[in-house]
Design a protein around this motif. Sequence first.
Motif, PDB file in Angstrom:
ATOM      1  N   LEU A 105       0.707  -1.129   0.317  1.00  0.00           N
ATOM      2  CA  LEU A 105       0.051  -0.002  -0.076  1.00  0.00           C
ATOM      3  C   LEU A 105       0.889   1.180   0.066  1.00  0.00           C
ATOM      4  O   LEU A 105       0.715   2.306  -0.694  1.00  0.00           O
ATOM      5  CB  LEU A 105      -0.842   0.012   1.116  1.00  0.00           C
ATOM      6  CG  LEU A 105      -2.100  -0.963   1.400  1.00  0.00           C
ATOM      7  CD1 LEU A 105      -2.737  -0.972   2.660  1.00  0.00           C
ATOM      8  CD2 LEU A 105      -3.154  -0.523   0.074  1.00  0.00           C
ATOM      9  N   GLN A 106       1.863   1.048   0.862  1.00  0.00           N
ATOM     10  CA  GLN A 106       2.748   2.471   0.897  1.00  0.00           C
ATOM     11  C   GLN A 106       3.602   2.643  -0.371  1.00  0.00           C
ATOM     12  O   GLN A 106       3.879   3.852  -0.875  1.00  0.00           O
ATOM     13  CB  GLN A 106       3.849   2.196   2.201  1.00  0.00           C
ATOM     14  CG  GLN A 106       2.981   2.383   3.488  1.00  0.00           C
ATOM     15  CD  GLN A 106       3.908   1.885   4.686  1.00  0.00           C
ATOM     16  OE1 GLN A 106       4.778   1.311   4.349  1.00  0.00           O
ATOM     17  NE2 GLN A 106       3.687   2.774   5.719  1.00  0.00           N
ATOM     18  N   LYS A 142      -0.752   6.556  -6.163  1.00  0.00           N
ATOM     19  CA  LYS A 142      -2.020   5.719  -6.195  1.00  0.00           C
ATOM     20  C   LYS A 142      -2.821   6.534  -5.108  1.00  0.00           C
ATOM     21  O   LYS A 142      -2.419   6.945  -3.946  1.00  0.00           O
ATOM     22  CB  LYS A 142      -1.757   4.556  -5.825  1.00  0.00           C
ATOM     23  CG  LYS A 142      -2.943   3.175  -5.824  1.00  0.00           C
ATOM     24  CD  LYS A 142      -2.253   1.987  -5.981  1.00  0.00           C
ATOM     25  CE  LYS A 142      -3.458   0.942  -6.279  1.00  0.00           C
ATOM     26  NZ  LYS A 142      -3.839   0.919  -7.536  1.00  0.00           N
ATOM     27  N   LYS A 143      -4.150   6.783  -5.319  1.00  0.00           N
ATOM     28  CA  LYS A 143      -4.983   7.177  -4.422  1.00  0.00           C
ATOM     29  C   LYS A 143      -5.969   6.380  -3.534  1.00  0.00           C
ATOM     30  O   LYS A 143      -6.506   6.886  -2.769  1.00  0.00           O
ATOM     31  CB  LYS A 143      -5.896   8.462  -5.193  1.00  0.00           C
ATOM     32  CG  LYS A 143      -4.974   9.236  -5.899  1.00  0.00           C
ATOM     33  CD  LYS A 143      -4.228  10.555  -5.122  1.00  0.00           C
ATOM     34  CE  LYS A 143      -3.630  11.476  -5.893  1.00  0.00           C
ATOM     35  NZ  LYS A 143      -2.865  12.477  -4.732  1.00  0.00           N
ATOM     36  N   HIS A 144      -6.054   5.107  -4.025  1.00  0.00           N
ATOM     37  CA  HIS A 144      -6.868   4.377  -3.445  1.00  0.00           C
ATOM     38  C   HIS A 144      -6.820   2.972  -3.559  1.00  0.00           C
ATOM     39  O   HIS A 144      -5.758   2.578  -4.620  1.00  0.00           O
ATOM     40  CB  HIS A 144      -8.534   4.420  -3.842  1.00  0.00           C
ATOM     41  CG  HIS A 144      -8.657   4.147  -5.324  1.00  0.00           C
ATOM     42  ND1 HIS A 144      -8.375   4.876  -6.333  1.00  0.00           N
ATOM     43  CD2 HIS A 144      -9.104   2.851  -5.699  1.00  0.00           C
ATOM     44  CE1 HIS A 144      -8.445   4.181  -7.670  1.00  0.00           C
ATOM     45  NE2 HIS A 144      -8.957   2.899  -7.207  1.00  0.00           N
ATOM     46  N   SER A 145      -7.072   1.839  -2.808  1.00  0.00           N
ATOM     47  CA  SER A 145      -6.730   0.508  -2.950  1.00  0.00           C
ATOM     48  C   SER A 145      -7.937  -0.468  -2.291  1.00  0.00           C
ATOM     49  O   SER A 145      -8.465  -0.132  -1.639  1.00  0.00           O
ATOM     50  CB  SER A 145      -5.206   0.237  -1.931  1.00  0.00           C
ATOM     51  OG  SER A 145      -4.265   1.019  -2.503  1.00  0.00           O
ATOM     52  N   ILE A 146      -8.006  -1.460  -2.905  1.00  0.00           N
ATOM     53  CA  ILE A 146      -8.754  -2.497  -2.550  1.00  0.00           C
ATOM     54  C   ILE A 146      -8.315  -3.594  -2.030  1.00  0.00           C
ATOM     55  O   ILE A 146      -7.370  -4.444  -2.691  1.00  0.00           O
ATOM     56  CB  ILE A 146      -9.824  -2.940  -3.614  1.00  0.00           C
ATOM     57  CG1 ILE A 146     -10.609  -1.699  -4.101  1.00  0.00           C
ATOM     58  CG2 ILE A 146     -10.637  -3.978  -3.209  1.00  0.00           C
ATOM     59  CD1 ILE A 146     -11.705  -1.215  -2.998  1.00  0.00           C
ATOM     60  N   HIS A 190      -1.242   1.143  11.011  1.00  0.00           N
ATOM     61  CA  HIS A 190       0.304   1.237  10.672  1.00  0.00           C
ATOM     62  C   HIS A 190       0.524   2.207   9.516  1.00  0.00           C
ATOM     63  O   HIS A 190       1.729   2.046   8.883  1.00  0.00           O
ATOM     64  CB  HIS A 190       0.968  -0.317  10.351  1.00  0.00           C
ATOM     65  CG  HIS A 190       0.738  -1.182  11.349  1.00  0.00           C
ATOM     66  ND1 HIS A 190      -0.351  -1.717  12.182  1.00  0.00           N
ATOM     67  CD2 HIS A 190       2.013  -1.618  12.120  1.00  0.00           C
ATOM     68  CE1 HIS A 190       0.183  -2.352  13.003  1.00  0.00           C
ATOM     69  NE2 HIS A 190       1.741  -2.342  13.142  1.00  0.00           N
ATOM     70  N   THR A 191      -0.556   2.761   8.875  1.00  0.00           N
ATOM     71  CA  THR A 191      -0.458   3.554   7.760  1.00  0.00           C
ATOM     72  C   THR A 191      -0.720   5.080   8.000  1.00  0.00           C
ATOM     73  O   THR A 191      -0.246   6.076   7.355  1.00  0.00           O
ATOM     74  CB  THR A 191      -0.855   3.078   6.480  1.00  0.00           C
ATOM     75  OG1 THR A 191      -2.147   3.016   6.861  1.00  0.00           O
ATOM     76  CG2 THR A 191      -0.239   1.654   6.297  1.00  0.00           C
TER      77      THR A 191
END
Length: 324
Positions: free
Chosen positions: A210-211, A218-222, A242-243
């Motif tokens: 993710l990081q 990148k603005k979003h994640s699934i 953690h983020t």
Amino acid sequence: MGVMAIRKIGVLTSGGDAPGMNAGVRAVVRKAIYHGLEVVGIRRGYAGLLDGDFRPMPLESVGDIIQRGGTCLYTARCLEFMTEEGQRRGYQRLVDAGIEGLVVFGGDGSFHGAQKLHELGIRTIGVPSTIDNDIGACDANIGFDTAVQTAIQAIDKIRDTATSHERTYVIEVMGRSAGHIALAAGLAGGAESVLIPEVPYKLEDVVAKLQRGVARGKKHSIIVVAEGAAHGVEVGRYIEEHTGFDTRVTVLGHVQRGGAPSAVDRVLASRLGAYAVELCMQGVSGAMAATQNGELVAVPFDEVFRSERKPAQELCELAEILSI
């Protein structure tokens, strides 16, 4: 001596419902009547068997059900049928009703019950029906394709709002101890990470990915999580702690079991339901009606119980590669 002719068969659905069960029951009834057999519907699975909850099923009883989710025969768990006494009572109910063969739609637990009736002298054929897709020795289980389609539709919609709010979303899908739904839906839905029980994972690796994504803009994640791998809420909490990313969790739950079955599940259920009747007529018993490489086959329950369906390693690797 030839195979004894069969005059009356029963059909029941057991365990968790799966989209396509109705299409399968319809195929059993129409195929049997086509060959001059009488069909009895046993409602509420093995619980209904012990209670004698039997209903004649003429042609009109299965009209307008092929497109419906769930099961018109209802289903229930039955602890009593797991006992030897319960199994003998079930056998006697069938004998008293003149039912010589039984078609059982369900999963592993349902098939173990069918095996016991087979051992007592009733011709039994199982039809693999579970969204979990964890019954092996066959190409696919009835209901899996529809459940994946439902999960993908949800993922697509959640991605829209994840994009709008620049959030990370964790989506928990069903599957009990199997990761087939999560893997298929995650791959088809373009998930950044897919967590399944069959493949070891570390949440710190999920966070690191993710990081890296954020670092390149990148603005979003699934993140798709199989219920047998972890609790979505706990994964979401770990990621946020953690983020510091704005993280939301969606548990799809039983919505994945409902809805109209896909064309794939309707065709599969129709083929297997009709084939189950053919097997009963041929004197086959203690076996599962299945497709292997697209061909109809009868697989002995003992072989089914020994088999194990694992997610394809190639798909696991592909999901990881495409989510970099």
